[in-house]
Write an enzyme that holds these catalytic residues in place. Structure first.
Site, PDB file in Angstrom:
ATOM      1  N   LYS A  91       0.778  -1.203  -0.322  1.00 58.19           N
ATOM      2  CA  LYS A  91       0.113  -0.063   0.125  1.00 58.19           C
ATOM      3  C   LYS A  91       1.211   1.054  -0.101  1.00 58.19           C
ATOM      4  O   LYS A  91       1.715   1.501   1.147  1.00 58.19           O
ATOM      5  CB  LYS A  91      -0.856   0.091   1.202  1.00 58.19           C
ATOM      6  CG  LYS A  91      -2.268   1.578   1.089  1.00 58.19           C
ATOM      7  CD  LYS A  91      -2.915   0.937   2.264  1.00 58.19           C
ATOM      8  CE  LYS A  91      -3.685   2.550   2.579  1.00 58.19           C
ATOM      9  NZ  LYS A  91      -2.616   2.840   3.535  1.00 58.19           N
ATOM     10  N   THR A 202      -8.929   4.116  11.763  1.00 58.49           N
ATOM     11  CA  THR A 202      -8.852   3.953  13.456  1.00 58.49           C
ATOM     12  C   THR A 202     -10.640   4.118  14.114  1.00 58.49           C
ATOM     13  O   THR A 202     -10.295   4.123  15.067  1.00 58.49           O
ATOM     14  CB  THR A 202      -8.786   6.128  13.115  1.00 58.49           C
ATOM     15  OG1 THR A 202      -7.630   6.258  12.736  1.00 58.49           O
ATOM     16  CG2 THR A 202      -8.795   6.926  14.556  1.00 58.49           C
TER      17      THR A 202
END
Length: 253
Positions: A91, A202
């Protein structure tokens, strides 16, 4: 299909900021995720224990270059990640702005070109900019990861029109919403719009109950994908009665 891999579940889960290794392990299990992303910067004195959790999860590892601000940093980190985790998946993040953590499009495309030529399967973290998307495809990327909103902001899909245009512009390219998702409803909306997966961290890691939140996101993403496949009704400007007009009561004058 993500570089030849077809996933049963379309939630990709980050592994940072969890209150404890036990909670991380339980959250991964509850999410049903088949792909977890990990930053090479998490590797430290306790790195081997962290890798044990990832290995035990049975998930495919998607290392990332989080925190890199230059082409050189990103490419070097990607090579270290490939050596450490034994996967060509990466990524790719090349951050260009300190406040928004928005990617640097020029450095991103250059780093993608270098890594694709070197045999990496690159998942580039980008914006909804169509030109940057085209350049990344030209560089060799076969997946794009547009942001929903700035990383860790929880704002959801901030530019619905831009994301819808991106989906329409790249109909054959797997698109993964990456960053900014704060609620399961936002992830479900992304899937209803036709995106192929959602990557988040998150919203789960910082929830009061990360394990329950991981399960909620999994259910929402499944529901959104099913709704997309079932065919959502088009929106109308005016009302349209669902009851037929015949059979109405005839009132006496």
């Amino acid at each position: 299909m993500f570089y030849g891999i077809d996933l049963n579940t379309r939630l990709m889960l980050g592994t940072a900021q969890y209150p404890s290794p036990e909670v991380l392990r339980a959250a991964i299990s509850a999410s049903g995720a088949e792909v977890v992303t990990v930053s090479l910067r998490r590797e430290g004195p306790g790195g081997s224990g962290f890798r044990d959790i990832l290995r035990d999860s049975g998930c495919r590892i998607l290392p990332n270059t989080a925190g890199c601000h230059t082409v050189r940093e990103a490419v070097t980190t990607a090579h270290m990640a490939r050596e450490l985790f034994g996967t060509p998946w990466i990524k790719l993040e090349v951050i260009g702005h300190a406040d928004t953590l928005q990617p640097d499009p020029f450095a991103l495309v250059e780093a993608a070109r270098i890594l694709c030529a070197d045999g990496f399967d690159v998942f580039p973290y980008t914006t909804e900019d169509l030109i940057v998307g085209e350049k990344l495809i030209e560089a060799g990327c076969r997946v794009l990861m547009p942001w929903g909103a700035p990383i860790g902001s929880g704002q959801g899909l901030r530019n619905i029109g831009g994301l819808r245009a991106m989906r329409a512009h790249f109909p054959q390219v797997p698109l993964v919403i990456d960053a900014g998702i704060g609620a399961p409803s936002q992830a479900m909306h992304a899937m209803e719009m036709g995106f192929d997966a959602v990557l988040l961290n998150t919203a789960v890691a910082k929830a009061l109950d990360p394990v329950a939140m991981a399960r909620a996101f999994s259910d929402a993403i499944t529901a959104g994908r099913l709704a997309r496949e079932a065919g959502l009704m088009p929106m109308r400007d005016m009302a349209q009665a669902s009851t037929p007009v015949f059979g109405m009561a005839e009132l006496l004058a």
